[in-house]
Scaffold this active site. Sequence first.
Site, mmCIF file in Angstrom:
data_model
loop_
_atom_site.group_PDB
_atom_site.id
_atom_site.type_symbol
_atom_site.label_atom_id
_atom_site.label_comp_id
_atom_site.label_asym_id
_atom_site.label_seq_id
_atom_site.Cartn_x
_atom_site.Cartn_y
_atom_site.Cartn_z
ATOM 1 N N GLY A 54 0.844 -1.201 0.000
ATOM 2 C CA GLY A 54 0.000 0.000 0.000
ATOM 3 C C GLY A 54 0.871 1.240 0.000
ATOM 4 N N VAL A 80 2.685 -4.805 18.404
ATOM 5 C CA VAL A 80 2.132 -3.675 17.647
ATOM 6 C C VAL A 80 0.604 -3.729 17.698
ATOM 7 C CG1 VAL A 80 1.802 -2.773 15.295
ATOM 8 C CG2 VAL A 80 4.101 -3.356 16.096
ATOM 9 N N TYR A 166 -0.723 -17.376 -1.710
ATOM 10 C CA TYR A 166 -1.879 -16.516 -1.468
ATOM 11 C C TYR A 166 -3.121 -17.356 -1.156
ATOM 12 C CZ TYR A 166 -5.333 -12.778 -2.310
ATOM 13 O OH TYR A 166 -6.350 -11.864 -2.187
ATOM 14 N N ARG A 207 -2.458 -6.371 -11.979
ATOM 15 C CA ARG A 207 -3.853 -6.766 -12.166
ATOM 16 C C ARG A 207 -4.365 -6.160 -13.471
ATOM 17 N NH1 ARG A 207 -5.998 -6.612 -5.906
ATOM 18 N NH2 ARG A 207 -4.548 -4.908 -5.599
HETATM 19 N N1 LIG Z 1 -8.719 -6.253 -4.635
HETATM 20 C C1 LIG Z 1 -9.280 -7.426 -4.847
HETATM 21 O O1 LIG Z 1 -9.750 -7.691 -5.947
HETATM 22 C C2 LIG Z 1 -9.396 -8.422 -3.732
HETATM 23 C C3 LIG Z 1 -10.071 -9.622 -3.989
HETATM 24 C C4 LIG Z 1 -10.160 -10.556 -2.973
HETATM 25 C C5 LIG Z 1 -9.645 -10.306 -1.727
HETATM 26 N N2 LIG Z 1 -8.982 -9.139 -1.499
HETATM 27 C C6 LIG Z 1 -8.389 -8.938 -0.184
HETATM 28 O O2 LIG Z 1 -8.614 -7.613 0.260
HETATM 29 C C7 LIG Z 1 -7.452 -7.158 0.965
HETATM 30 C C8 LIG Z 1 -6.954 -5.876 0.346
HETATM 31 O O3 LIG Z 1 -6.611 -6.085 -1.018
HETATM 32 P P1 LIG Z 1 -6.120 -4.889 -1.927
HETATM 33 O O4 LIG Z 1 -6.502 -5.192 -3.303
HETATM 34 O O5 LIG Z 1 -6.543 -3.623 -1.320
HETATM 35 O O6 LIG Z 1 -4.536 -5.067 -1.816
HETATM 36 P P2 LIG Z 1 -3.406 -4.012 -1.439
HETATM 37 O O7 LIG Z 1 -2.106 -4.688 -1.683
HETATM 38 O O8 LIG Z 1 -3.662 -2.727 -2.131
HETATM 39 O O9 LIG Z 1 -3.650 -3.791 0.106
HETATM 40 C C9 LIG Z 1 -3.105 -4.624 1.110
HETATM 41 C C10 LIG Z 1 -2.564 -3.725 2.205
HETATM 42 O O10 LIG Z 1 -2.065 -4.538 3.271
HETATM 43 C C11 LIG Z 1 -0.833 -4.008 3.709
HETATM 44 N N3 LIG Z 1 -0.073 -5.078 4.344
HETATM 45 C C12 LIG Z 1 0.402 -6.216 3.763
HETATM 46 N N4 LIG Z 1 1.022 -6.970 4.680
HETATM 47 C C13 LIG Z 1 0.919 -6.319 5.857
HETATM 48 C C14 LIG Z 1 1.352 -6.594 7.183
HETATM 49 N N5 LIG Z 1 2.043 -7.713 7.477
HETATM 50 N N6 LIG Z 1 1.079 -5.703 8.169
HETATM 51 C C15 LIG Z 1 0.398 -4.559 7.892
HETATM 52 N N7 LIG Z 1 -0.034 -4.251 6.668
HETATM 53 C C16 LIG Z 1 0.209 -5.118 5.658
HETATM 54 C C17 LIG Z 1 -0.178 -3.459 2.452
HETATM 55 O O11 LIG Z 1 0.845 -2.511 2.666
HETATM 56 C C18 LIG Z 1 -1.386 -2.855 1.739
HETATM 57 O O12 LIG Z 1 -1.593 -1.519 2.126
HETATM 58 C C19 LIG Z 1 -6.436 -8.286 0.931
HETATM 59 O O13 LIG Z 1 -6.524 -9.026 2.120
HETATM 60 C C20 LIG Z 1 -6.884 -9.116 -0.243
HETATM 61 O O14 LIG Z 1 -6.494 -10.444 -0.117
HETATM 62 C C21 LIG Z 1 -8.844 -8.191 -2.487
#
Ligand SMILES: NC(=O)c1ccc[n+]([C@@H]2O[C@H](COP(=O)([O-])OP(=O)(O)OC[C@H]3O[C@@H](n4cnc5c(N)ncnc54)[C@H](O)[C@@H]3O)[C@@H](O)[C@H]2O)c1
Length: 333
Positions: A54, A80, A166, A207
């Site tokens: 992010g 944390v 994943y 993506r």
């Molecule tokens: N976008 C999609 O289409 C989609 C579909 C299915 C599920 N999801 C789920 O929704 C969630 C968000 O997805 P997204 O598309 O926004 O992805 P993204 O990568 O934009 O967001 C994930 C966020 O989690 C943070 N992060 C990762 N590991 C971390 C940790 N150990 N501690 C703290 N922060 C951490 C990252 O920095 C990032 O800001 C995820 O769990 C993903 O699996 C998303």
Amino acid sequence: MGVRGRGRVIGDVTGRGWRRALVTGGAGFVGSHLCARLLDDGTDVVCLDNLSTGTRSNVLELDRRRRFRFVRGDVTDEDVVHGLPGPFDLVLHFACPASPADYLRLPLETLDVGSSGTRNALERARRDGARFLLASTSEVYGDPLEHPQTESYWGNVNPVGPRSVYDESKRFSEALVTAHRSVHGTDAAIVRIFNTYGPRMRTGDGRAVPTFIAQALDGTPLTVAGDGSQTRSLTYVDDTVDGVLALAASAETGPVNIGGGEEITMLELARRVVELTGSRSRIRFVERPVDDPERRRPDTRLAAERLGWRPRVGWSEGLESTIGWFTARAVAA
Ligand SMILES: NC(=O)c1ccc[n+]([C@@H]2O[C@H](COP(=O)([O-])OP(=O)(O)OC[C@H]3O[C@@H](n4cnc5c(N)ncnc54)[C@H](O)[C@@H]3O)[C@@H](O)[C@H]2O)c1
């Protein structure tokens, strides 16, 4: 019709009524939209994010809001998570690399966040007596042999394939949530999100939507994997946020599918992006990634029946607003 959940009656499919929410991964694509919506609904929001995938810029404008607090930290670090300023009545666990490019770059971190990260977030929810929601994914269905996918389908996942970090991380997370609920009575639910798109996706995350838009705006060829006949059911991020908050506000445990109803091929998507951007880009077919699912479409009857949720934004409409956001950003840069 209102959604009834835990004593709250909510006029629409939003999550109004929370005092203080923790959003892990709140600086990511979906998480940042969730933070903004919760703040709009009058909820105090703590966003915990290690910024591995992010960006701080996703939530910079939220800094001006009194109820928002950003904490840079790792959800896999127990100290944390337990040190965050609560108490929370809602924990949305969204931290996890989500795009194939990211989780292939961060395979061990992806497994860690699904295991110890989920465990820590669950423990914090239990300690505070909060409602907990796990962001799971349609990827738990793998390359599905059942179509469309209902929540009762167990999936077809290769446990040692490149995507397994994943898929299995999320499947393990789902098992943890289920065990926590049965051992400790934690008020926990699982949402299985299907391919979501919208403003604040990163162009380099691999993506299809941001990749095609960036290529079209640059005038370079749109790289369609295989012959482009593989399908996805795209969901606009506002619809996903509505679905997530509707589940949070309900008493349902899930898993509940949240995803778009229209199934489109990747070639159709590429062509529509070219059309909507007025680009002169051509389409170039490239090698298909290993274990790339052939078809993806959610059965969302459960979300409709139990949560009153349905996707409202059609894919062309959603694409237009996403393209508008990418175009404005390219102009500002
Ligand atoms: N976008 C999609 O289409 C989609 C579909 C299915 C599920 N999801 C789920 O929704 C969630 C968000 O997805 P997204 O598309 O926004 O992805 P993204 O990568 O934009 O967001 C994930 C966020 O989690 C943070 N992060 C990762 N590991 C971390 C940790 N150990 N501690 C703290 N922060 C951490 C990252 O920095 C990032 O800001 C995820 O769990 C993903 O699996 C998303």
